[in-house]
Design a protein around this motif. Structure first.
Motif, PDB file in Angstrom:
ATOM      1  N   PRO A   1       0.953  -1.400   0.167  1.00  0.00           N
ATOM      2  CA  PRO A   1       0.001  -0.159  -0.094  1.00  0.00           C
ATOM      3  C   PRO A   1       0.920   1.519   0.070  1.00  0.00           C
ATOM      4  CG  PRO A   1       0.091  -0.789   1.975  1.00  0.00           C
ATOM      5  CD  PRO A   1       0.969  -1.882   1.305  1.00  0.00           C
TER       6      PRO A   1
ATOM      7  N   ASP B   1       1.078   7.895   7.762  1.00  0.00           N
ATOM      8  CA  ASP B   1       0.392   7.254   6.701  1.00  0.00           C
ATOM      9  C   ASP B   1       0.226   5.664   7.367  1.00  0.00           C
ATOM     10  OD1 ASP B   1      -0.294   6.264   4.048  1.00  0.00           O
ATOM     11  OD2 ASP B   1       1.751   6.039   3.331  1.00  0.00           O
TER      12      ASP B   1
ATOM     13  N   ASP C   1      -1.484  11.095   4.545  1.00  0.00           N
ATOM     14  CA  ASP C   1      -1.844  10.260   3.352  1.00  0.00           C
ATOM     15  C   ASP C   1      -3.351   9.578   3.460  1.00  0.00           C
ATOM     16  OD1 ASP C   1      -1.396   9.561   0.716  1.00  0.00           O
ATOM     17  OD2 ASP C   1      -0.526   7.704   1.194  1.00  0.00           O
ATOM     18  N   ASN C   2      -3.948   9.442   2.235  1.00  0.00           N
ATOM     19  CA  ASN C   2      -5.155   8.463   2.158  1.00  0.00           C
ATOM     20  C   ASN C   2      -6.427   9.355   2.984  1.00  0.00           C
ATOM     21  OD1 ASN C   2      -2.622   6.487   2.712  1.00  0.00           O
ATOM     22  ND2 ASN C   2      -3.952   5.777   1.012  1.00  0.00           N
TER      23      ASN C   2
HETATM   24 MG    MG Z   1      -0.721   5.862   2.038  1.00  0.00          MG
END
Ligand code: MG
Ligand code: SAH
Length: 225
Positions: free
Chosen positions: A40, A137, A163-164
């Motif tokens: 990922p 993350d 992130d995400n």
């Molecule tokens: Mg990520």
């Protein structure tokens, strides 16, 4: 494919991504592109964006929460100020072992320290105001709980990159349209994004590239003072 932007635009931008000079990074990218592995890691457009951002910041101390196989750590190490250092945290031994091997193959053992364990236990052991950049993350539902630690660990004028944060775009949808099992993550991510955009501690911007990233500048002083 990302649901955050039109897929033809994402494909076009990804085609502009230059293969990395590091053979370790290149190998990881190839295995993902050929679907040999499903690690990922950050999307190519996010990798390019991070490189520009970190080249501007020239951080000397980076903290990463969520190493996986070390892709983003190795990528970020290129943008460190001289004598700079990265501390990265990974709780899943299978990932940590691969990260250690990759860091060793990239000859970056002196620049990157991998802390094995859960960030819940490890973050409190780190010193106040030690980092110029934190790259968060890890498990998305934990972001809101780690935010006070990120604030404590960042220097004034430091940057939190998360992130995400759009979770394939689902965060922007009504909670009633979200699968019941995803509702806790949905509400925690919304709480995280609302908090970083409404606290005087941070100046934040949410950017719809990759899986969504948030940039949060810790206000309250200059990075060099
Ligand atoms: Mg990520
Ligand atoms: N930053 C990496 C990808 C990280 S994927 C890159 O872009 O190359 C997220 C990783 O965070 C996973 O490997 C997962 O095991 C780890 N993780 C999730 N929650 C964590 C926690 N609380 N403490 C430590 N590691 C965590």
């Amino acid at each position: 494919m990302s649901e955050i932007s039109y897929s033809y635009i994402v494909e076009y931008i990804r085609a502009l991504h230059t293969p990395p000079a590091s053979s370790v990074l290149l190998e990881i990218e190839k295995k993902i592109a050929h679907e040999i592995e499903h690690w990922p890691i950050i999307k190519p457009e996010v990798a390019d964006f991070m490189k520009v951002l970190l080249s501007l910041v020239k951080p000397s101390q980076i903290l990463e929460i969520g190493t996986a196989v070390g892709y983003s750590s190795i990528l970020m190490s290129d943008c460190l100020d001289k004598n700079g250092h990265i501390t990265t945290i990974e709780r899943f031994p299978h990932m940590a072992d691969q990260a250690k091997a990759n860091i060793k193959n990239a000859k970056l053992q002196d620049k990157i320290t991998l802390l094995e364990g859960d960030a819940v236990q490890l973050l409190p052991t780190l010193n106040d105001e030690s980092y110029d950049v934190i790259f968060m993350d890890c498990a998305k539902g934990q972001y809101i709980h780690f935010l006070p630690e990120c604030k404590r660990l960042l220097k004034n004028g430091g940057l939190l990159i998360t992130d995400n944060v759009l979770h394939k775009g689902t965060v922007a949808r009504s909670r009633y349209l979200i699968d019941r099992r995803q509702r806790t993550t949905h509400s925690r991510l919304r709480e995280f994004l609302w908090t970083i955009t409404h606290t005087p501690d941070f100046t934040s911007s949410v950017i719809p590239i990759g899986d969504g990233i948030a940039l949060s500048y810790k206000t309250g002083g200059n990075m060099n003072d």
